[in-house]
Scaffold this motif. Structure first.
Motif, PDB file in Angstrom:
ATOM      1  N   LYS A 213       0.663  -1.304  -0.546  1.00 16.32           N
ATOM      2  CA  LYS A 213       0.158  -0.077  -0.022  1.00 16.32           C
ATOM      3  C   LYS A 213       0.938   1.314  -0.342  1.00 16.32           C
ATOM      4  CE  LYS A 213      -4.036  -2.296  -0.066  1.00 16.32           C
ATOM      5  NZ  LYS A 213      -4.753  -2.032  -0.417  1.00 16.32           N
ATOM      6  N   ALA A 214       0.448   1.994  -0.887  1.00 18.07           N
ATOM      7  CA  ALA A 214       0.517   3.346  -0.547  1.00 18.07           C
ATOM      8  C   ALA A 214       0.669   3.867   0.599  1.00 18.07           C
ATOM      9  CB  ALA A 214       0.819   3.798  -2.452  1.00 18.07           C
ATOM     10  N   PHE A 215       0.720   6.072   0.446  1.00 15.35           N
ATOM     11  CA  PHE A 215      -0.056   6.665   1.594  1.00 15.35           C
ATOM     12  C   PHE A 215      -1.583   6.872   2.092  1.00 15.35           C
ATOM     13  CE2 PHE A 215      -1.873  10.640   2.531  1.00 15.35           C
ATOM     14  CZ  PHE A 215      -0.878  10.712   4.315  1.00 15.35           C
ATOM     15  N   ALA A 216      -1.807   6.279   2.459  1.00 14.85           N
ATOM     16  CA  ALA A 216      -3.237   6.250   3.085  1.00 14.85           C
ATOM     17  C   ALA A 216      -3.817   5.395   2.676  1.00 14.85           C
ATOM     18  CB  ALA A 216      -4.232   7.507   2.612  1.00 14.85           C
ATOM     19  N   ASN A 217      -3.583   3.881   2.185  1.00 10.77           N
ATOM     20  CA  ASN A 217      -3.535   2.920   1.856  1.00 10.77           C
ATOM     21  C   ASN A 217      -4.339   2.956   0.404  1.00 10.77           C
ATOM     22  OD1 ASN A 217      -3.467   1.004   4.113  1.00 10.77           O
ATOM     23  ND2 ASN A 217      -5.042   2.407   5.499  1.00 10.77           N
ATOM     24  N   ARG A 218      -3.460   3.768  -0.334  1.00 14.58           N
ATOM     25  CA  ARG A 218      -3.182   3.666  -1.707  1.00 14.58           C
ATOM     26  C   ARG A 218      -3.199   3.010  -2.133  1.00 14.58           C
ATOM     27  NH1 ARG A 218      -3.012   9.557  -1.027  1.00 14.58           N
ATOM     28  NH2 ARG A 218      -5.251  10.518  -0.226  1.00 14.58           N
ATOM     29  N   ASN A 219      -3.529   2.025  -3.765  1.00 12.80           N
ATOM     30  CA  ASN A 219      -2.711   1.777  -4.178  1.00 12.80           C
ATOM     31  C   ASN A 219      -1.500   1.831  -4.976  1.00 12.80           C
ATOM     32  OD1 ASN A 219      -4.628  -0.249  -4.539  1.00 12.80           O
ATOM     33  ND2 ASN A 219      -5.827   0.775  -5.367  1.00 12.80           N
ATOM     34  N   ILE A 220      -0.740   1.386  -5.397  1.00  8.00           N
ATOM     35  CA  ILE A 220       0.757   1.526  -5.795  1.00  8.00           C
ATOM     36  C   ILE A 220       1.062   1.629  -6.607  1.00  8.00           C
ATOM     37  CG2 ILE A 220       2.288   0.408  -3.868  1.00  8.00           C
ATOM     38  CD1 ILE A 220       2.428  -2.086  -5.706  1.00  8.00           C
ATOM     39  N   ASN A 221       1.995   2.315  -7.418  1.00  5.60           N
ATOM     40  CA  ASN A 221       1.609   2.786  -8.712  1.00  5.60           C
ATOM     41  C   ASN A 221       2.644   2.165  -9.760  1.00  5.60           C
ATOM     42  OD1 ASN A 221       4.849   3.641  -8.960  1.00  5.60           O
ATOM     43  ND2 ASN A 221       3.951   5.665  -7.976  1.00  5.60           N
ATOM     44  N   ARG A 222       2.624   1.771 -11.073  1.00  6.93           N
ATOM     45  CA  ARG A 222       3.168   1.301 -11.943  1.00  6.93           C
ATOM     46  C   ARG A 222       4.455   0.777 -11.467  1.00  6.93           C
ATOM     47  NH1 ARG A 222       1.880   0.583 -17.362  1.00  6.93           N
ATOM     48  NH2 ARG A 222      -0.520   1.227 -16.398  1.00  6.93           N
ATOM     49  N   GLU A 223       5.739   1.765 -11.606  1.00  8.58           N
ATOM     50  CA  GLU A 223       6.612   1.846 -10.447  1.00  8.58           C
ATOM     51  C   GLU A 223       7.250   0.946  -9.508  1.00  8.58           C
ATOM     52  OE1 GLU A 223      10.349   5.128 -10.107  1.00  8.58           O
ATOM     53  OE2 GLU A 223       8.387   5.680  -9.794  1.00  8.58           O
ATOM     54  N   HIS A 224       6.357   1.621  -8.751  1.00 11.27           N
ATOM     55  CA  HIS A 224       6.622   0.821  -7.320  1.00 11.27           C
ATOM     56  C   HIS A 224       6.238  -0.714  -7.240  1.00 11.27           C
ATOM     57  CE1 HIS A 224       6.102   4.713  -5.278  1.00 11.27           C
ATOM     58  NE2 HIS A 224       7.415   4.355  -5.461  1.00 11.27           N
ATOM     59  N   GLU A 225       5.007  -1.644  -8.326  1.00 12.86           N
ATOM     60  CA  GLU A 225       4.667  -2.791  -8.774  1.00 12.86           C
ATOM     61  C   GLU A 225       5.721  -3.687  -9.589  1.00 12.86           C
ATOM     62  OE1 GLU A 225       0.992  -5.060  -9.631  1.00 12.86           O
ATOM     63  OE2 GLU A 225       1.000  -3.209  -9.621  1.00 12.86           O
ATOM     64  N   GLU A 226       6.422  -2.749 -10.645  1.00  9.35           N
ATOM     65  CA  GLU A 226       7.480  -3.087 -11.290  1.00  9.35           C
ATOM     66  C   GLU A 226       8.501  -4.027  -9.997  1.00  9.35           C
ATOM     67  OE1 GLU A 226       7.807  -0.983 -14.216  1.00  9.35           O
ATOM     68  OE2 GLU A 226       6.130  -1.111 -15.495  1.00  9.35           O
ATOM     69  N   PHE A 227       9.098  -2.836  -9.499  1.00  8.83           N
ATOM     70  CA  PHE A 227      10.251  -3.187  -8.271  1.00  8.83           C
ATOM     71  C   PHE A 227       9.427  -4.115  -7.514  1.00  8.83           C
ATOM     72  CE2 PHE A 227      13.028  -2.314  -4.755  1.00  8.83           C
ATOM     73  CZ  PHE A 227      13.548  -2.645  -5.156  1.00  8.83           C
ATOM     74  N   VAL A 228       8.661  -4.533  -6.893  1.00  5.60           N
ATOM     75  CA  VAL A 228       8.353  -4.575  -5.571  1.00  5.60           C
ATOM     76  C   VAL A 228       7.948  -6.553  -6.425  1.00  5.60           C
ATOM     77  CG1 VAL A 228       6.422  -6.264  -4.641  1.00  5.60           C
ATOM     78  CG2 VAL A 228       7.002  -4.004  -3.808  1.00  5.60           C
ATOM     79  N   LYS A 229       8.102  -6.891  -7.992  1.00  7.35           N
ATOM     80  CA  LYS A 229       7.358  -8.427  -8.485  1.00  7.35           C
ATOM     81  C   LYS A 229       8.911  -8.816  -9.057  1.00  7.35           C
ATOM     82  CE  LYS A 229       2.996  -7.617 -10.571  1.00  7.35           C
ATOM     83  NZ  LYS A 229       2.150  -7.887 -11.791  1.00  7.35           N
ATOM     84  N   GLU A 230       9.882  -7.688  -9.137  1.00  9.24           N
ATOM     85  CA  GLU A 230      11.166  -8.206  -9.707  1.00  9.24           C
ATOM     86  C   GLU A 230      12.456  -7.988  -8.252  1.00  9.24           C
ATOM     87  OE1 GLU A 230      13.851  -5.555 -12.170  1.00  9.24           O
ATOM     88  OE2 GLU A 230      12.159  -4.763 -12.923  1.00  9.24           O
ATOM     89  N   TRP A 231      11.500  -7.490  -7.226  1.00 11.72           N
ATOM     90  CA  TRP A 231      12.269  -8.309  -5.840  1.00 11.72           C
ATOM     91  C   TRP A 231      11.485  -9.307  -5.579  1.00 11.72           C
ATOM     92  CZ3 TRP A 231       9.803  -8.099  -0.638  1.00 11.72           C
ATOM     93  CH2 TRP A 231      11.084  -8.814  -0.321  1.00 11.72           C
TER      94      TRP A 231
END
Length: 81
Positions: free
Chosen positions: A53-71
């Motif tokens: 989750k991003a700030f205030a339980n918002r969905n993450i953006n594409r950049e964050h999602e790509e990073f997390v998937k690679e990690w």
């Protein structure tokens, strides 16, 4: 974890007991140049990433999602969020 919850305006501080009891791990995604600024909060249970989750339980953006998937791939974790 309390500071993370406060800065991200989310409920991750309610996970303190679960972290203490090793039921989950709470991680904080930050940029290298802005180590004091949390961008994303991640909950891992076993070999699964169950929440991101991003700030205030918002969905993450594409950049964050790509990073997390690679990690996750590098750490042999499954994304189920």
């Amino acid at each position: 974890i309390v500071l993370e919850g406060s800065s991200q305006n989310n409920c991750c501080s309610s996970y303190i007991d679960s972290v203490r009891d090793k039921k989950c791990v709470i991680l904080f995604l930050r940029r290298t140049k802005l180590k004091d600024v949390s961008e994303v909060t991640v909950e891992v249970r076993g070999d699964k990433i169950v929440q991101i989750k991003a700030f205030a339980n918002r969905n993450i953006n594409r950049e964050h999602e790509e990073f997390v998937k690679e990690w996750a791939k590098a750490k042999n974790l499954v994304c189920v969020y």
